[in-house]
Write an enzyme that holds these catalytic residues in place. Structure first.
Site, PDB file in Angstrom:
ATOM      1  N   ASP A 112       0.859  -1.183   0.000  1.00 57.35           N
ATOM      2  CA  ASP A 112       0.000   0.000   0.000  1.00 57.35           C
ATOM      3  C   ASP A 112       0.895   1.232   0.000  1.00 57.35           C
ATOM      4  O   ASP A 112       1.804   1.350   0.836  1.00 57.35           O
ATOM      5  CB  ASP A 112      -0.893   0.010   1.239  1.00 57.35           C
TER       6      ASP A 112
ATOM      7  N   ASP B  42     -13.548  -3.580  -1.553  1.00 58.70           N
ATOM      8  CA  ASP B  42     -13.420  -3.335  -0.116  1.00 58.70           C
ATOM      9  C   ASP B  42     -14.779  -3.594   0.512  1.00 58.70           C
ATOM     10  O   ASP B  42     -15.761  -2.890   0.201  1.00 58.70           O
ATOM     11  CB  ASP B  42     -12.972  -1.899   0.147  1.00 58.70           C
TER      12      ASP B  42
END
Length: 457
Positions: free
Chosen positions: A11, A130
């Protein structure tokens, strides 16, 4: 059987690798290029590289960073964050990405999935989701988990695949960074309704979490960040753990790469031998539970003890800190060395008792002639030579060898009736064939010497 993939996730925020809990409390970890290079060298099957604030802040993915990472790795690279158009797909693929992950942009414009898959192929289109439970319903979130949508996760997964997504990444917001295990219920709910590969993300805290993932779902890959970034779990160690539990994995060797395998007795702790393994040898060793090595001289695999019976049952296998050497702990059934010694390093024990190496060479020169003959025959068995008569006998097997021993015994008798010269010649032949028989049957020279010593008056 299709092998399971282990995938680190990088990330990215402000040009650095970061990590948080439940998509919040973000902390800087490391440089993405350095970390990507490390993972490429230590067994990762792929890398997923997300610019986690790109969609939220409405800015494009760092193309220069993608290029740098792509140049540093030799494994597939998936890139996501800020991808809003087919032109973005084109730019990132040309920059070195293998697959493009889309999330918020696909929610906003589902047609992007279809347009990209039609132009670049579905294998390049990854739909990242998500997901979080809201009042008992799996809801899809956008913009890095910050914005709840009206989409239900299972239905959105089906729609995405029908539009052309070739792979799904399912990120559980509920389990992200908590290290309590993957969201098995969510993953099973989605995998039951789609046929494309699924990567599970969020919740990995230990090697057993990956084991549970692959044993209780049909998921194709496990993705994690924290436990890999902190080296709490090394990827090659995880793969060994999974292989021991009968879960098929790739070990990430480059081509026919060979790595040293140090074999140690689990009981005595003595180092028994040094051999080499490639990925095939390691896979087979894990499958049968006994050591299988790669012979550099014969250019093929060899199962230790296959003919002699001196097998090595694997107790444990570990990679070293650089992930380029194996320590193999075994329960040995017989000597490790072709000379009949317990360990291939016994010769050092002999040498250290002498004042210098010259004295040691004198000792070697005084070794019994028959012992040296035995060693030569053993070496020929372990390292076959094309056209070798000795290898011909080994290939024909014990019946052929016994026949030759019988013939040479008769020749000795006949030679004794004729001349001493003939007797010497035929006796030498008999000694040679007896050595071939001993080696073929796994009988050591030392065991014969010990038996003779017992008879000494």
């Amino acid at each position: 059987m299709i092998k399971k993939r282990i995938i680190p996730c990088l990330d990215i925020a402000d040009g650095k690798v970061v990590k948080g809990i439940n998509f919040q409390n973000i902390k800087t970890i490391a440089d993405p290029v350095e970390m990507a290079t490390f993972y490429s060298k230590t067994g990762a099957d792929e890398l997923v590289f997300y610019d986690i604030t790109a969609s939220y802040e409405e800015r494009g993915t760092f193309v220069d960073m993608v290029k740098a990472v792509a140049q540093s790795v030799f494994i597939p690279l998936t890139v996501g964050g800020g991808v809003r158009s087919v032109a973005d797909f084109d730019l990132l693929l040309k920059s070195g990405a293998d697959k493009i992950s889309i999330n918020s942009s696909a929610i906003k414009n589902p047609d992007l999935i279809q347009e990209a898959s039609q132009r670049f192929g579905s294998q390049c289109v990854v739909l990242s989701m998500d997901v979080k439970r809201v009042n008992g319903v799996y809801k899809v979130f956008a913009k890095g988990g910050r914005e709840e949508t009206d989409l239900e996760a299972v239905a959105w997964a089906q729609q995405g695949v029908s539009l052309g997504a070739g792979e799904l990444v399912i990120n559980s917001i509920d389990t992200d960074g908590v290290k309590g295990g993957f969201d098995i219920d969510l993953l099973n709910a989605i995998s039951e309704v789609v046929s494309v590969p699924i990567i599970a993300s969020g919740g990995a805290g230990s090697m057993s979490d990956f084991k549970k993932l692959f044993e209780t779902t049909t998921i194709d890959a496990g993705l994690a960040a924290s436990i890999f970034h902190t080296q709490q779990v090394m990827i090659q160690d995880l793969k060994l753990y999974l292989a021991k539990n009968k879960i098929p994995v790739r070990f990430g060797f480059i081509g026919d790469q060979l790595i040293p395998a140090v074999v140690q007795s689990a009981k005595s702790k003595k180092v028994l031998m040094l051999a080499y393994m490639n990925e095939t040898a390691l896979q087979k060793s894990m499958t049968i539970g006994e050591t299988v090595f790669y012979s550099r001289s014969r250019q093929c695999l060899w199962h230790k003890g296959e003919t002699s019976g001196n097998t090595q049952k694997i107790v444990d296998i570990q990679f070293d800190c650089d992930q380029d050497t194996l320590l193999v702990k075994v329960e040995e059934a017989g000597p490790a060395c072709h000379t009949g010694s317990e360990t291939c390093f016994d010769r050092y024990e002999d040498y250290k008792n002498y004042e210098d190496y010259e004295d040691y060479k004198d000792y070697e020169a005084d070794s019994p002639l028959l012992k040296r003959l035995y060693d030569i025959v053993m070496d020929r068995k372990l390292n076959p030579t094309e056209g070798s008569y000795t290898n011909y006998l080994f290939e024909k097997g014990v019946d052929k060898i016994l026949k030759k021993v019988g013939e040479e015994t008769a020749e000795v008798i006949i030679g004794a009736k004729n001349t001493n010269e003939e007797l010497i010649y035929e006796t030498a032949d008999l000694f040679y064939h007896v050595m071939v028989l001993l080696v073929n049957q796994g009988v050591t020279y030392e065991s014969i010497a010990e038996e003779l010593k017992k008879r000494e008056k």
